[in-house]
Design an enzyme around this catalytic site. Structure first.
Site, PDB file in Angstrom:
ATOM      1  N   ASP A  56       9.255 -10.564   9.655  1.00  0.00           N
ATOM      2  CA  ASP A  56       8.898 -11.440   8.559  1.00  0.00           C
ATOM      3  C   ASP A  56       8.810 -12.795   8.762  1.00  0.00           C
ATOM      4  O   ASP A  56       8.006 -13.426   8.267  1.00  0.00           O
ATOM      5  CB  ASP A  56      10.468 -11.143   7.440  1.00  0.00           C
ATOM      6  CG  ASP A  56      10.529  -9.775   6.790  1.00  0.00           C
ATOM      7  OD1 ASP A  56       9.500  -9.431   6.405  1.00  0.00           O
ATOM      8  OD2 ASP A  56      11.590  -9.425   6.654  1.00  0.00           O
ATOM      9  N   HIS A  59      -8.047  -4.273  -1.101  1.00  0.00           N
ATOM     10  CA  HIS A  59      -7.342  -4.133   0.153  1.00  0.00           C
ATOM     11  C   HIS A  59      -6.280  -2.891   0.207  1.00  0.00           C
ATOM     12  O   HIS A  59      -6.224  -2.204   1.064  1.00  0.00           O
ATOM     13  CB  HIS A  59      -6.374  -5.579   0.290  1.00  0.00           C
ATOM     14  CG  HIS A  59      -5.781  -5.619   1.525  1.00  0.00           C
ATOM     15  ND1 HIS A  59      -6.361  -6.321   2.643  1.00  0.00           N
ATOM     16  CD2 HIS A  59      -4.365  -5.309   1.502  1.00  0.00           C
ATOM     17  CE1 HIS A  59      -5.269  -6.321   3.315  1.00  0.00           C
ATOM     18  NE2 HIS A  59      -3.932  -5.820   2.903  1.00  0.00           N
ATOM     19  N   GLU A  60      -5.383  -2.886  -0.931  1.00  0.00           N
ATOM     20  CA  GLU A  60      -4.519  -2.011  -0.730  1.00  0.00           C
ATOM     21  C   GLU A  60      -4.951  -0.394  -0.850  1.00  0.00           C
ATOM     22  O   GLU A  60      -4.563   0.213  -0.146  1.00  0.00           O
ATOM     23  CB  GLU A  60      -3.459  -2.098  -1.826  1.00  0.00           C
ATOM     24  CG  GLU A  60      -2.853  -3.255  -2.129  1.00  0.00           C
ATOM     25  CD  GLU A  60      -2.088  -3.967  -0.870  1.00  0.00           C
ATOM     26  OE1 GLU A  60      -1.950  -3.221   0.085  1.00  0.00           O
ATOM     27  OE2 GLU A  60      -2.283  -5.401  -0.671  1.00  0.00           O
ATOM     28  N   HIS A  94      -6.137   0.337   2.541  1.00  0.00           N
ATOM     29  CA  HIS A  94      -4.858   0.694   3.647  1.00  0.00           C
ATOM     30  C   HIS A  94      -4.943   2.413   3.647  1.00  0.00           C
ATOM     31  O   HIS A  94      -4.054   2.805   4.528  1.00  0.00           O
ATOM     32  CB  HIS A  94      -3.605   0.296   3.224  1.00  0.00           C
ATOM     33  CG  HIS A  94      -3.403  -1.022   3.868  1.00  0.00           C
ATOM     34  ND1 HIS A  94      -3.337  -1.172   5.094  1.00  0.00           N
ATOM     35  CD2 HIS A  94      -3.030  -2.228   3.129  1.00  0.00           C
ATOM     36  CE1 HIS A  94      -3.052  -2.540   5.383  1.00  0.00           C
ATOM     37  NE2 HIS A  94      -2.806  -3.240   4.273  1.00  0.00           N
ATOM     38  N   GLU A 151       0.739  -1.270   0.014  1.00  0.00           N
ATOM     39  CA  GLU A 151       0.099  -0.022   0.027  1.00  0.00           C
ATOM     40  C   GLU A 151       0.661   1.211   0.111  1.00  0.00           C
ATOM     41  O   GLU A 151       0.366   2.392   0.668  1.00  0.00           O
ATOM     42  CB  GLU A 151      -0.855   0.013   1.151  1.00  0.00           C
ATOM     43  CG  GLU A 151      -0.261   0.008   2.610  1.00  0.00           C
ATOM     44  CD  GLU A 151       0.212  -1.292   3.204  1.00  0.00           C
ATOM     45  OE1 GLU A 151       0.194  -2.269   2.497  1.00  0.00           O
ATOM     46  OE2 GLU A 151       0.189  -1.398   4.403  1.00  0.00           O
ATOM     47  N   GLU A 175      -3.641  -4.710   9.413  1.00  0.00           N
ATOM     48  CA  GLU A 175      -4.288  -5.525   8.454  1.00  0.00           C
ATOM     49  C   GLU A 175      -5.559  -6.190   8.849  1.00  0.00           C
ATOM     50  O   GLU A 175      -6.420  -6.490   7.783  1.00  0.00           O
ATOM     51  CB  GLU A 175      -3.309  -6.881   8.309  1.00  0.00           C
ATOM     52  CG  GLU A 175      -1.736  -6.547   7.749  1.00  0.00           C
ATOM     53  CD  GLU A 175      -1.997  -5.763   6.325  1.00  0.00           C
ATOM     54  OE1 GLU A 175      -2.855  -5.837   5.748  1.00  0.00           O
ATOM     55  OE2 GLU A 175      -0.768  -4.902   6.239  1.00  0.00           O
ATOM     56  N   TYR A 220      -4.592 -10.764   9.637  1.00  0.00           N
ATOM     57  CA  TYR A 220      -5.660 -10.444   8.698  1.00  0.00           C
ATOM     58  C   TYR A 220      -7.033 -11.118   9.006  1.00  0.00           C
ATOM     59  O   TYR A 220      -7.843 -10.302   9.112  1.00  0.00           O
ATOM     60  CB  TYR A 220      -4.879 -10.858   7.343  1.00  0.00           C
ATOM     61  CG  TYR A 220      -3.849 -10.484   6.844  1.00  0.00           C
ATOM     62  CD1 TYR A 220      -2.462 -10.531   7.249  1.00  0.00           C
ATOM     63  CD2 TYR A 220      -3.895  -9.351   5.563  1.00  0.00           C
ATOM     64  CE1 TYR A 220      -1.451 -10.012   6.656  1.00  0.00           C
ATOM     65  CE2 TYR A 220      -2.970  -8.800   4.996  1.00  0.00           C
ATOM     66  CZ  TYR A 220      -1.564  -9.225   5.570  1.00  0.00           C
ATOM     67  OH  TYR A 220      -0.350  -8.575   4.861  1.00  0.00           O
TER      68      TYR A 220
HETATM   69  N1  BES Z   1       1.038  -4.302   3.666  1.00  0.00           N
HETATM   70  C1  BES Z   1       0.733  -5.704   3.195  1.00  0.00           C
HETATM   71  C2  BES Z   1       1.937  -6.445   2.586  1.00  0.00           C
HETATM   72  C3  BES Z   1       2.968  -6.590   3.802  1.00  0.00           C
HETATM   73  C4  BES Z   1       2.920  -6.799   5.056  1.00  0.00           C
HETATM   74  C5  BES Z   1       4.435  -6.570   3.476  1.00  0.00           C
HETATM   75  C6  BES Z   1       3.987  -6.944   6.006  1.00  0.00           C
HETATM   76  C7  BES Z   1       5.587  -6.500   4.302  1.00  0.00           C
HETATM   77  C8  BES Z   1       5.364  -6.740   5.384  1.00  0.00           C
HETATM   78  C9  BES Z   1      -0.360  -5.441   2.259  1.00  0.00           C
HETATM   79  O1  BES Z   1      -1.354  -4.553   2.306  1.00  0.00           O
HETATM   80  C10 BES Z   1      -0.721  -7.161   2.085  1.00  0.00           C
HETATM   81  O2  BES Z   1      -1.630  -7.206   3.007  1.00  0.00           O
HETATM   82  N2  BES Z   1      -0.955  -7.618   0.983  1.00  0.00           N
HETATM   83  C11 BES Z   1      -1.490  -8.977   0.756  1.00  0.00           C
HETATM   84  C12 BES Z   1      -2.922  -8.553  -0.264  1.00  0.00           C
HETATM   85  C13 BES Z   1      -3.931  -9.568   0.343  1.00  0.00           C
HETATM   86  C14 BES Z   1      -4.279  -9.600   1.702  1.00  0.00           C
HETATM   87  C15 BES Z   1      -5.384  -9.075  -0.311  1.00  0.00           C
HETATM   88  C16 BES Z   1      -0.390  -9.769   0.081  1.00  0.00           C
HETATM   89  O3  BES Z   1       0.370  -9.257  -0.130  1.00  0.00           O
HETATM   90  O4  BES Z   1      -1.174 -10.884  -0.106  1.00  0.00           O
HETATM   91 ZN    ZN Z   2      -2.477  -5.204   3.786  1.00  0.00          ZN
END
Ligand code: BES
Ligand code: ZN
Length: 596
Positions: free
Chosen positions: A367, A287-288, A291, A263, A310, A375
């Protein structure tokens, strides 16, 4: 000394940065950023100031008149990196640091021209969340230390640069062969939202405030896929209040991107795997986009409160989709999330502290803690609150929540205090403490039901017992319905059943990666050789961790395909992002150990 964030050396008793001026030279040959940053402080300051760095070579620190500032780089700490301590002379309002990034800076991924669609130019992009901004700029790398920024980025003259900021023009006549792009992000953002990408990029306007960027080869498909975005922005504005970030642009990255989307403000970064050809995976965009309110306006104070980002966003994403596509399919969206939640709880163990919403990640790499729990457990907590007080009241609450905390970063406890103030008694009524501080799922977790969901689960259960869904029934299933059916099948099937599935649903050829990967996971886990080539193809092309984990797990868990998994990994390794590599290695190592 007062450190509030287990993942940062930021010290609240020290001076605080309010603005960064970045001056970057992108060196595609050496795979590094050379440059400098000027940090502007909140007020005249003096004494020690600690910054986060990782893998950075610090060349000099200096006041605006050029006078050097004494600094010391502490020893490397595996998760946090190296603390950079500066001794600021009295009255310091701003200062500069010149530095170089490492070729293996975790935040950056670099591509040779041959690794792009057009084969013409190299490509690079950044991914700073959660704690990788420090690998590209020395900074107070914690969401509580919000900063605005300005950037001047120099690249080869044919290269286009985008950032999580407003573009302020391109300077062409710097010197032969190079050009520079200027950007400005006037709003205070957490450092993890700093983002850059550079390569052979073109844009297509989807509405006056939304455009998609991609390699030229991908642009037309992307433009079709994201055609609903303006409608989504308007829907989100009705639900959550005005969109505050000016533009909403999107960038399609190479398939090695380890996430579905990121996002970055004004410029969402996306995996090309969302381009299914039929707009069936635009939940990632919802989703993005969501955010922009929950995450970018109201931000988690540290990764221990990641669910505030999330969980709220997953709930908000589903509210946007319900508003646009109708609530009939809502139970399906929640059911798809439930499968991810169950997988995560099973993987960590139901008594693992990582299944709590409010975590304690001291000594743990964010990570490694990443999963669907913030989520899906988080969005269910928001959902039970919504249903406890009723949608109308809750929607008013959400708007006030966003308005109250916009451009700040908060903890779970601050959220609960606000909830108690605005909706007294609601927290207790839904057992908020159990949701936040206890492992796995609380007793009042919602169960989502619909006729369609019942039908699909019954069809999957019947299939396991040898009954095939008829073409009249299955022929009408849309992507999400087929996905729910597949998710409810046993993880291993006999080869005759697999052949039937592939023949009737054309699964190996699907453009929708959720369906494709669910299918390949079942088939690979069943040792079904006809899919092995396709599995290899997907694994060599796609770096999205959500897909790598189940596929490598399906191959790794059986002795018969373990060598194949290792072989594919060694073939694809050089093309994977550092984060993707770590996930695959953890999967493969686990099964190798189990084998000994
Ligand atoms: N912000 C996250 C991605 C992220 C989280 C990167 C933690 C690094 C550390 C992003 O908004 C996300 O949740 N992406 C999901 C999308 C899905 C839930 C629709 C993904 O990448 O799968
Ligand atoms: Zn997210």
């Amino acid at each position: 000394m007062t450190r509030l964030d287990p993942h940062s050396y930021f010290d609240t008793t020290q001076p605080k940065t309010r603005h960064l001026e970045l001056n970057w030279f992108i060196d595609f040959v050496r795979r590094q950023i050379d440059g400098s940053v000027r940090l502007l402080l909140e007020g005249p300051s003096s004494g020690p100031m600690d910054l986060d760095t990782k893998g950075l070579t610090i060349k000099a620190a200096y006041l605006d008149d050029g006078q050097p500032i004494p600094f010391h780089l502490a020893d490397e700490e595996p998760i946090l990196g190296r603390r950079l301590r500066l001794e600021l002379p009295d009255g310091t309002k701003s200062f500069g640091i010149s530095y170089t990034t490492s070729p293996d800076a975790i935040a950056l991924q670099w591509f040779e021209p041959e690794m792009t669609l057009g084969n013409r130019q190299p490509f690079m992009y950044s991914q700073c969340q959660a704690i990788h901004a420090r690998t590209i700029v020395p900074c107070q790398d914690t969401p509580r230390a919000r900063i605005s920024y300005y950037a001047l980025v120099t690249v080869p003259e044919e290269t286009t640069v985008v950032m999580s900021a407003g573009p302020e023009g391109r300077i062409r006549d710097l010197s032969p062969g190079i050009c520079a792009f200027r950007f400005n992000m006037p709003q205070p953002i957490p450092p993890y939202l700093l983002a850059i990408a550079a390569g052979d990029l073109e844009a297509f306007d989807l509405s006056p405030r939304a455009r998609v960027w991609a390699e030229p080869e991908m642009l037309e498909r992307a433009a079709y896929e994201f055609g609903e975005v303006e409608q989504m922005i308007q829907t989100a504005e009705r639900l959550f209040g005005p969109y505050e970030w000016n533009r909403y642009d999107m960038l399609v990255l190479p398939p090695a991107f380890p996430f579905g989307g990121m996002e970055n403000p004004r410029m969402t970064f996306l995996t090309p795997t969302v381009i299914a050809g039929d707009r069936s995976l635009v939940d990632v965009i919802a989703h993005e986009l969501a955010h922009s309110w929950t995450g970018n306006l109201v931000t988690n104070a540290t990764m221990d409160h990641f669910w505030l980002n999330e969980g709220f966003t997953t709930w908000a994403e589903r509210r946007i989709l319900d508003a646009i596509h109708g609530e009939e399919a809502s139970a399906l969206r929640w059911a798809i999330g439930q499968a991810a939640l169950d997988e995560a709880v099973a993987r960590f163990g139901a008594d693992s502290p990582l299944t709590k919403l409010r975590t304690d990640l001291q000594g743990i790499d964010p990570d490694d803690a990443f999963s669907s729990i913030p989520y899906e457990k988080g969005s269910r907590f928001v959902y039970v609150l919504e249903h406890q007080v009723g949608r109308e009241r809750f929607d008013r609450f959400i708007r006030k929540y966003i308005d109250t905390f916009r451009f700040t970063s908060i903890t779970s406890e601050e959220f609960i205090d606000f909830l108690e103030q605005e909706l007294p008694g609601a927290a207790d009524a839904v057992k908020a403490n159990s949701w936040l501080y206890e492992t796995a799922m609380p007793s009042n977790a919602p169960a989502f039901k619909s006729e369609k969901l019942d039908e699909l689960i019954a069809a999957a259960n019947g299939f396991a017992e040898g009954r095939r869904p008829g073409p009249k029934q299955a022929g009408k299933w849309d992507s999400n319905e087929l996905l729910v059916f597949l998710q409810n099948l046993p993880r291993e099937l006999d080869h005759e059943s697999l052949a039937w599935l592939n023949q009737n649903f054309n699964l190996t050829q699907r453009g929708n990666y959720e369906i494709l990967v669910e299918w390949l996971t079942i088939a690979a886990g069943s040792g079904y050789e006809p899919v092995f080539d396709r599995v290899r193809q997907v694994l060599l092309e796609v770096g999205r961790m959500k897909y790598l984990r189940p596929l490598y797990t399906a191959l790794g868990k059986h002795a018969r395909t373990r060598a194949l998994a290792r072989e594919i990994y060694s073939q694809g390794k050089a093309r994977y992002h550092t984060l993707s590599r770590r996930v695959i290695e953890s999967v493969l190592d686990k099964y190798d150990e189990g084998n000994q």
